[in-house]
Write a protein that holds these residues in place. Structure first.
Motif, short mmCIF file in Angstrom:
data_model
loop_
_atom_site.label_atom_id
_atom_site.label_comp_id
_atom_site.label_asym_id
_atom_site.label_seq_id
_atom_site.Cartn_x
_atom_site.Cartn_y
_atom_site.Cartn_z
N GLN A 57 6.15 -8.41 -14.31
CA GLN A 57 5.39 -8.88 -15.34
C GLN A 57 3.98 -8.47 -14.87
OE1 GLN A 57 6.24 -10.70 -18.29
NE2 GLN A 57 8.32 -10.19 -17.33
N GLY A 58 3.92 -7.64 -13.92
CA GLY A 58 2.57 -6.90 -13.57
C GLY A 58 2.68 -5.55 -13.77
N GLU A 59 1.89 -4.70 -13.17
CA GLU A 59 1.62 -3.46 -13.76
C GLU A 59 2.73 -2.40 -13.21
OE1 GLU A 59 -2.75 -2.11 -12.29
OE2 GLU A 59 -2.13 -4.10 -11.42
N VAL A 60 3.16 -2.77 -12.29
CA VAL A 60 4.68 -1.75 -11.67
C VAL A 60 5.50 -2.66 -11.16
CG1 VAL A 60 5.20 -0.14 -10.00
CG2 VAL A 60 2.96 -0.02 -11.36
N VAL A 61 6.76 -2.49 -11.21
CA VAL A 61 8.06 -3.03 -10.41
C VAL A 61 8.83 -1.93 -9.78
CG1 VAL A 61 9.60 -3.02 -12.64
CG2 VAL A 61 10.05 -4.73 -10.63
N MET A 62 8.84 -2.27 -8.60
CA MET A 62 9.71 -1.23 -7.58
C MET A 62 10.99 -2.05 -7.36
SD MET A 62 6.31 -0.33 -5.33
CE MET A 62 6.32 1.55 -4.98
N THR A 63 12.02 -0.90 -7.27
CA THR A 63 13.26 -1.45 -6.93
C THR A 63 13.80 -0.53 -5.65
OG1 THR A 63 14.20 0.05 -8.64
CG2 THR A 63 13.97 -2.37 -9.15
N MET A 64 14.54 -1.31 -4.57
CA MET A 64 15.03 -0.46 -3.70
C MET A 64 16.39 -1.12 -3.28
SD MET A 64 14.85 1.93 -1.72
CE MET A 64 14.79 2.69 0.04
N GLY A 83 12.81 -3.79 -20.71
CA GLY A 83 12.01 -4.23 -21.66
C GLY A 83 10.80 -4.89 -21.27
N THR A 84 10.68 -5.27 -19.98
CA THR A 84 9.43 -5.80 -19.56
C THR A 84 8.37 -4.76 -19.39
OG1 THR A 84 10.04 -5.10 -17.05
CG2 THR A 84 10.64 -7.20 -17.99
N PRO A 85 6.86 -5.12 -19.43
CA PRO A 85 6.05 -4.44 -19.56
C PRO A 85 5.41 -3.42 -18.36
CG PRO A 85 5.34 -6.49 -19.05
CD PRO A 85 6.44 -6.62 -19.26
N ALA A 86 6.18 -3.62 -17.26
CA ALA A 86 5.83 -3.05 -16.15
C ALA A 86 6.51 -1.49 -15.99
CB ALA A 86 6.14 -3.76 -14.76
N LEU A 87 5.80 -0.69 -15.16
CA LEU A 87 6.29 0.84 -15.05
C LEU A 87 7.33 0.31 -13.85
CD1 LEU A 87 6.45 3.66 -14.76
CD2 LEU A 87 4.23 3.58 -13.05
N HIS A 88 8.58 0.97 -14.08
CA HIS A 88 9.65 0.67 -13.18
C HIS A 88 9.77 1.85 -12.26
CE1 HIS A 88 14.34 0.69 -12.34
NE2 HIS A 88 13.67 0.42 -11.50
N VAL A 89 9.63 1.78 -11.12
CA VAL A 89 9.60 2.91 -9.95
C VAL A 89 11.03 2.54 -9.16
CG1 VAL A 89 8.68 3.80 -8.17
CG2 VAL A 89 6.98 3.10 -9.76
N SER A 90 11.95 3.48 -9.49
CA SER A 90 13.33 3.30 -8.68
C SER A 90 13.23 4.08 -7.34
CB SER A 90 14.20 3.72 -9.46
OG SER A 90 15.48 3.86 -8.71
N HIS A 91 13.42 3.40 -6.07
CA HIS A 91 13.46 4.13 -4.82
C HIS A 91 14.60 4.27 -4.30
CE1 HIS A 91 8.89 4.05 -4.31
NE2 HIS A 91 8.86 2.88 -4.37
N SER A 92 15.61 3.62 -5.05
CA SER A 92 17.06 3.78 -4.68
C SER A 92 17.62 5.09 -4.85
CB SER A 92 17.84 2.86 -5.51
OG SER A 92 17.17 1.43 -5.77
N THR A 93 18.74 5.35 -4.11
CA THR A 93 19.45 6.60 -3.90
C THR A 93 20.50 6.22 -5.00
OG1 THR A 93 18.81 7.03 -1.72
CG2 THR A 93 20.80 7.95 -2.85
#
Length: 289
Positions: A57-64, A83-93
């Motif tokens: 729900q913030g600016e960015v969501v990071m997944t690992m 569908g959430t408003p955050a930019l999704h940053v995927s750090h996963s391989t």
């Protein structure tokens, strides 16, 4: 500049990365499938999320996360971040195909692929190398976050899957280096030259790169536990490399050897062994303990 960031996936890598984001002054909301891993970060000021969507729900969501299935569940599953408003940053391989799906199905915040190179010690020291791809404006927004977790960020294009292809290629090259060192060390040892002597000569002359020094030490010392990166995860990554190679019609004969040696290590040593233990298959094949 403080940012509101969600972080999902608190294994050894993810917990260290989230901790460094907190240390850099960001507001971090965390979620993990195993709730017990959240406690240490709450003590450092993190906020507990009730679901993946709540963390986004913030600016960015990071997944690992550990693999493609875990990422799919967090993104597209019940209370997922799609569908959430955050930019999704995927750090996963993850595989190239999944990265393409995540990019095509990104919500209003957009999607960036940003896998990292570095073992848990590098994550704890905020010394990871970040490989990032996505729209330039999205990468610019992420710069303070990448600076908090890593020592350098490489931008490799505006198509997110490019970052995953670079990461998979790098992991294949790590295992290729392990295989080459294991074979050379076994040859030298059977001829009466200690493994340490060979490693010192080669890393002091032609092969001074960190990968040879770090993984060479593991091989010389038979240091396979505790695992910084387990053999099953390494085997998973080599499967993703194979999928990418098959899709692009690229022959990779060495990949088959590496995969077989990882399978051997898992079968004999167990699933808790480090992926560098793939080198044991060479020693055993030569009759060494």
């Amino acid at each position: 500049m403080m940012m509101k960031v969600g972080f999902i996936g608190l294994g050894r890598m993810g917990a260290a990365m989230a901790s460094n984001l907190l240390a850099a002054g960001h507001e971090v909301t965390v979620w993990n499938r195993s709730p017990g891993k959240v406690a240490a970060l709450l003590d450092r000021g993190a906020i507990r999320a009730a679901s993946p969507a709540d963390a986004a729900q913030g600016e960015v969501v990071m997944t690992m996360l550990s693999d493609d299935q875990a990422v799919e569940e967090v993104v597209f599953g019940t209370a997922g971040i799609a569908g959430t408003p955050a930019l999704h940053v995927s750090h996963s391989t993850i595989g190239v195909a999944l990265a393409e799906r995540l990019a095509d199905g990104a919500g209003p915040g957009g999607f960036v692929s940003a896998p990292v190179f570095g073992r848990p010690a590098a994550a704890e020291a905020a010394q990871l190398f970040v490989v990032a791809a996505g729209e330039a404006s999205a990468l610019d927004r992420c710069t303070p976050l990448f600076d908090a977790i890593g020592q350098r960020t490489y931008r490799v294009g505006d198509a997110p899957p490019a970052a995953n292809l670079v990461k998979l290629s790098g992991n294949f090259m790590i295992m290729a280096a392990v295989e080459a060192m294991a074979e050379a060390m076994t040859l030298a040892e059977k001829g009466g030259v200690p493994r340490r002597t060979l490693l010192d000569v080669l890393t002091g002359t032609l092969f001074g790169a960190p990968i040879y020094k770090t993984y060479g030490d593991f091989l010389v010392e038979d240091r396979f536990r505790p695992a910084g990166f387990t053999a099953p995860l390494g085997l998973k990554d080599m499967g993703l490399v194979d999928a990418a190679a098959s899709a692009s019609r690229v022959p990779m004969p060495l990949l088959g050897i590496v995969r077989d040696h990882l399978r051997t290590a898992i079968a004999i040593e167990g699933e808790d062994v480090d992926w560098v233990a793939a080198g044991l298959a060479v020693r055993r094949g030569a009759g060494l303990g």
